[in-house]
Design a protein around this motif. Structure first.
Motif, PDB file in Angstrom:
ATOM      1  N   UNK A   1       0.783  -1.011   0.037  1.00 12.26           N
ATOM      2  CA  UNK A   1      -0.209   0.053  -0.129  1.00 12.26           C
ATOM      3  C   UNK A   1       0.828   1.187   0.000  1.00 12.26           C
ATOM      4  N   UNK A   2       0.429   2.192  -1.002  1.00 10.45           N
ATOM      5  CA  UNK A   2       1.244   3.357  -0.736  1.00 10.45           C
ATOM      6  C   UNK A   2       1.067   4.155   0.232  1.00 10.45           C
ATOM      7  N   UNK A   3       2.381   4.829   1.033  1.00 13.90           N
ATOM      8  CA  UNK A   3       2.263   5.505   2.043  1.00 13.90           C
ATOM      9  C   UNK A   3       1.160   6.884   1.937  1.00 13.90           C
ATOM     10  N   UNK A   4       0.715   7.143   3.075  1.00 19.74           N
ATOM     11  CA  UNK A   4      -0.223   8.452   2.943  1.00 19.74           C
ATOM     12  C   UNK A   4       0.796   9.560   2.980  1.00 19.74           C
ATOM     13  N   UNK A   5       0.375  10.705   2.173  1.00 20.33           N
ATOM     14  CA  UNK A   5       1.260  11.645   2.250  1.00 20.33           C
ATOM     15  C   UNK A   5       0.819  12.546   3.837  1.00 20.33           C
ATOM     16  N   UNK A   6       2.380  12.916   4.196  1.00 22.31           N
ATOM     17  CA  UNK A   6       2.184  13.610   5.448  1.00 22.31           C
ATOM     18  C   UNK A   6       1.264  14.925   5.374  1.00 22.31           C
ATOM     19  N   UNK A   7       1.350  15.676   4.183  1.00 21.10           N
ATOM     20  CA  UNK A   7       0.468  16.938   4.179  1.00 21.10           C
ATOM     21  C   UNK A   7      -0.135  16.627   2.695  1.00 21.10           C
ATOM     22  N   UNK A   8      -1.349  16.836   2.751  1.00 27.44           N
ATOM     23  CA  UNK A   8      -2.072  17.093   1.411  1.00 27.44           C
ATOM     24  C   UNK A   8      -2.898  18.060   1.456  1.00 27.44           C
ATOM     25  N   UNK A   9      -2.683  19.097   0.523  1.00 21.75           N
ATOM     26  CA  UNK A   9      -3.637  20.336   0.293  1.00 21.75           C
ATOM     27  C   UNK A   9      -4.453  19.992  -1.171  1.00 21.75           C
ATOM     28  N   UNK A  10      -5.966  20.232  -0.812  1.00 22.02           N
ATOM     29  CA  UNK A  10      -6.590  19.990  -2.099  1.00 22.02           C
ATOM     30  C   UNK A  10      -7.509  21.322  -2.186  1.00 22.02           C
ATOM     31  N   UNK A  11      -7.195  21.807  -3.523  1.00 19.06           N
ATOM     32  CA  UNK A  11      -7.750  23.251  -3.741  1.00 19.06           C
ATOM     33  C   UNK A  11      -7.885  24.140  -2.599  1.00 19.06           C
ATOM     34  N   UNK A  12      -6.944  24.375  -2.012  1.00 21.98           N
ATOM     35  CA  UNK A  12      -7.278  25.275  -0.772  1.00 21.98           C
ATOM     36  C   UNK A  12      -7.054  26.661  -1.064  1.00 21.98           C
ATOM     37  N   UNK A  13      -7.949  27.691  -0.797  1.00 27.45           N
ATOM     38  CA  UNK A  13      -7.804  28.895  -1.197  1.00 27.45           C
ATOM     39  C   UNK A  13      -8.050  29.570   0.278  1.00 27.45           C
ATOM     40  N   UNK A  14      -7.402  30.839   0.373  1.00 26.92           N
ATOM     41  CA  UNK A  14      -7.543  31.643   1.552  1.00 26.92           C
ATOM     42  C   UNK A  14      -7.546  33.174   1.333  1.00 26.92           C
ATOM     43  N   UNK A  15      -8.684  33.758   1.932  1.00 26.81           N
ATOM     44  CA  UNK A  15      -8.941  35.056   1.568  1.00 26.81           C
ATOM     45  C   UNK A  15      -8.823  35.907   2.936  1.00 26.81           C
ATOM     46  N   UNK A  16      -8.048  37.156   3.042  1.00 29.85           N
ATOM     47  CA  UNK A  16      -7.845  38.005   4.113  1.00 29.85           C
ATOM     48  C   UNK A  16      -8.681  39.202   3.886  1.00 29.85           C
ATOM     49  N   UNK A  17      -9.671  39.711   4.773  1.00 30.07           N
ATOM     50  CA  UNK A  17     -10.630  40.665   4.214  1.00 30.07           C
ATOM     51  C   UNK A  17     -11.146  40.436   2.704  1.00 30.07           C
ATOM     52  N   UNK A  18     -10.459  41.469   1.890  1.00 23.90           N
ATOM     53  CA  UNK A  18     -11.185  41.007   0.566  1.00 23.90           C
ATOM     54  C   UNK A  18      -9.805  40.680  -0.467  1.00 23.90           C
ATOM     55  N   UNK A  19      -8.658  40.537   0.248  1.00 24.62           N
ATOM     56  CA  UNK A  19      -7.352  40.161  -0.644  1.00 24.62           C
ATOM     57  C   UNK A  19      -7.592  38.558  -0.813  1.00 24.62           C
TER      58      UNK A  19
END
Lengths: 257, 280
Positions: A1-19
């Motif tokens: 079995x393939x090892x699970x990635x330690x970190x996986x980000x899937x389509x992550x977006x981040x907005x701060x105020x309007x930026x």
């Protein structure tokens, strides 16, 4: 079995105020990777680390840590974190190096428990790993910037994390010490099989120690092996970053000369 | 002096309360100073005054409340103030220090209203402002003991979390500690210590007993535990010497305790300078 990635980000977006700070980031970090996260100031590098560390929540998308959704991930002691030296620490703080390193065990020991039976040994071992065991009883404020940063690495190492996240750890450290600092990280990656994510501007210095590169400027423009990154053209990088950037030109042979 | 203490209950109350406060105020004070919250202690003490003044007014106006210990409303005001400060600090994320003048002026404002409603100062109020050797009752002492037990249990149970939170706030949050809750508890405990200490040193000088011994101790301490130990030694010395001199010279103990604390601080600063120049 393939090892699970330690970190996986899937389509992550981040907005701060309007930026919009980050948009549609997808990234996997596998066990044993030594990833350099590159990008100009304001490209969202620190924000991305803060999302991974759970200090902020993404506006959309999912983050998985060790195969579990980040918001339910409890074993934070598996992730060590070293911030920019100047960031959050008060240099007049009356604490010995030993006390600072032992504080890295707080989460591992758990609430309402005082300490571990082998705590002293663990602390001294972490200090030996970073070459600071001779300073155990000194006050943290008496040390130089480079030495303090090593102590903070020891604080992260003492809980035996699987992943170490470093946010521009060499800011404010003089050039000779930067070299030996990265040697130490490379050694931890190689011999202790510790996965690393390093945000840095010292592209040249770090180039022969890393395995992967990710280029971030609001979104991930490149993520792959370091050799593939080396073969990218300067024009390509300039297009991503919007201004001229220095690329990694040194090879291992050049470095060791 | 010793025979007077054995003889008079009020002196026993004052000295026992003083000895306990001499431990818990600097103990908590070390965390307050290193977290740069010294001014918050000051703001909270002024809120406590509002509770005390309110209670004095109520007991004057309603005969049924004549025997109400003002300390209770003082504690309520102080703890509510601590929770309010936290709320305000979160509301004004980029101007955290704004919470201090808001709460402080609010506390003094409400106190002023109650004091004028009660038709001015009484000697009772004077003793709350600057402390008193003679006004500490058995009930006050009992409250101080209960608060001290709570404080010591809190520090004992959360010592390592408080250390991380004080040393590096961001790191504490990144390592998944319940930073928000521990901080809130810390503020409530601070409010309790302020209410407990006020009977001896007085509201206006309470924060000095949490900060001056610490200011001296961090000049010379090696490590955090040593900083706590020295702070308690300095605080205890100031309280005992201050109470004794207040008793003999018929002065308000708040004044004598603070002046002795400042003398200790001066001795430590000058002593360290001399020691450094001798070594150099």
């Amino acid at each position: 079995m393939a090892q699970v990635p330690l970190i996986e980000l899937k389509n992550v977006s981040f907005q701060y105020d309007y930026t919009q700070v980050l948009s549609n980031i997808s990234l996997k970090v596998e066990q044993g990777d030594f990833l350099a996260l590159l990008g100009p100031n304001g490209s969202g590098k620190s924000t991305m680390l803060k999302l991974i560390l759970g200090l902020m929540k993404p506006t959309s998308g999912q983050i998985e840590l060790f195969g579990q959704p980040a918001n339910t991930f409890k074993k934070r002691e598996l992730i060590g974190y070293v911030s920019q030296k100047s960031n959050s620490f008060n240099s007049g703080f009356p604490a010995t190096v030993k006390e600072v390193v032992a504080s890295g065990l707080t989460k591992k020991i758990g609430l309402f428990k005082r300490h571990l039976a082998d705590q002293n040994e663990k602390v001294m071992q972490a200090l030996r790993d970073v070459g600071m065991d001779g300073f155990a009883n000194r006050n943290i404020g008496e040390l130089s910037g480079g030495q303090q940063q090593r102590v903070f690495i020891a604080r992260a190492l003492v809980a035996e994390p699987k992943l170490l996240i470093l946010d521009e750890p060499t800011v404010g450290i003089d050039h000779e010490n930067v070299q030996s600092f990265y040697d130490m990280l490379a050694n931890l990656n190689e011999h202790h099989k510790m996965t690393m994510i390093l945000v840095t501007h010292d592209v040249d210095t770090v180039s022969n120690r890393i395995s992967h590169v990710a280029c971030l400027n609001q979104t991930i423009h490149f993520h792959g092996f370091k050799n593939d990154y080396d073969s990218l053209s300067d024009d390509q990088l300039n297009a991503w970053y919007g201004h001229a950037v220095r690329k990694i030109h040194h090879t291992k042979e050049e470095k060791t000369q | 002096m010793i025979s007077s203490i054995l003889h008079y209950e009020f002196l026993q109350n004052a000295f026992l309360s003083g000895i306990i406060i001499g431990i818990i105020a600097p103990l908590l004070g070390v965390f307050i100073v290193v977290r740069r919250l010294s001014l918050i202690a000051d703001a909270l003490s002024h809120v406590t005054l509002a509770g005390i003044a309110g209670s004095l007014y109520l007991s004057q106006t309603f005969t049924g409340l004549a025997l109400l210990n003002p300390l209770y409303l003082g504690i309520v005001a102080s703890v509510s103030g601590s929770v309010l400060i936290e709320r305000l600090r979160r509301l004004y994320k980029h101007y955290e220090e704004l919470a201090i003048p808001i709460i402080m002026s609010g506390g003094i404002g409400i106190s002023a209203i109650f004091i004028s409603l009660a038709k001015g100062f009484s000697t009772d109020l004077f003793s709350y402002l600057f402390g008193s050797v003679s006004a500490v009752s058995r009930q006050d002492l009992f409250i101080v003991v209960v608060i001290a037990l709570l404080v010591i249990a809190f520090i004992y149970l959360f010592y390592k979390e408080l250390f991380v939170l004080s040393f590096d706030d961001e790191y504490a949050k990144a390592s998944g500690l319940p930073a928000k809750w521990i901080h809130l508890l810390f503020m409530i405990v601070t409010a309790l210590v302020i209410a407990a200490s006020m009977r001896i040193v007085g509201i206006l000088l309470v924060s000095s007993l949490m900060t001056l011994p610490v200011a001296a101790s961090i000049r010379i301490a090696k490590g955090f535990k040593q900083a706590i130990l020295y702070a308690i030694i300095f605080g205890e010395t100031a309280v005992i010497a201050g109470l004794v001199s207040a008793f003999y010279l018929d002065l308000a103990p708040g004044g004598t305790i603070v002046v002795i604390s400042i003398l200790i601080l001066l001795v430590v600063i000058v002593g360290k300078k001399i020691a450094m120049s001798v070594r150099a």
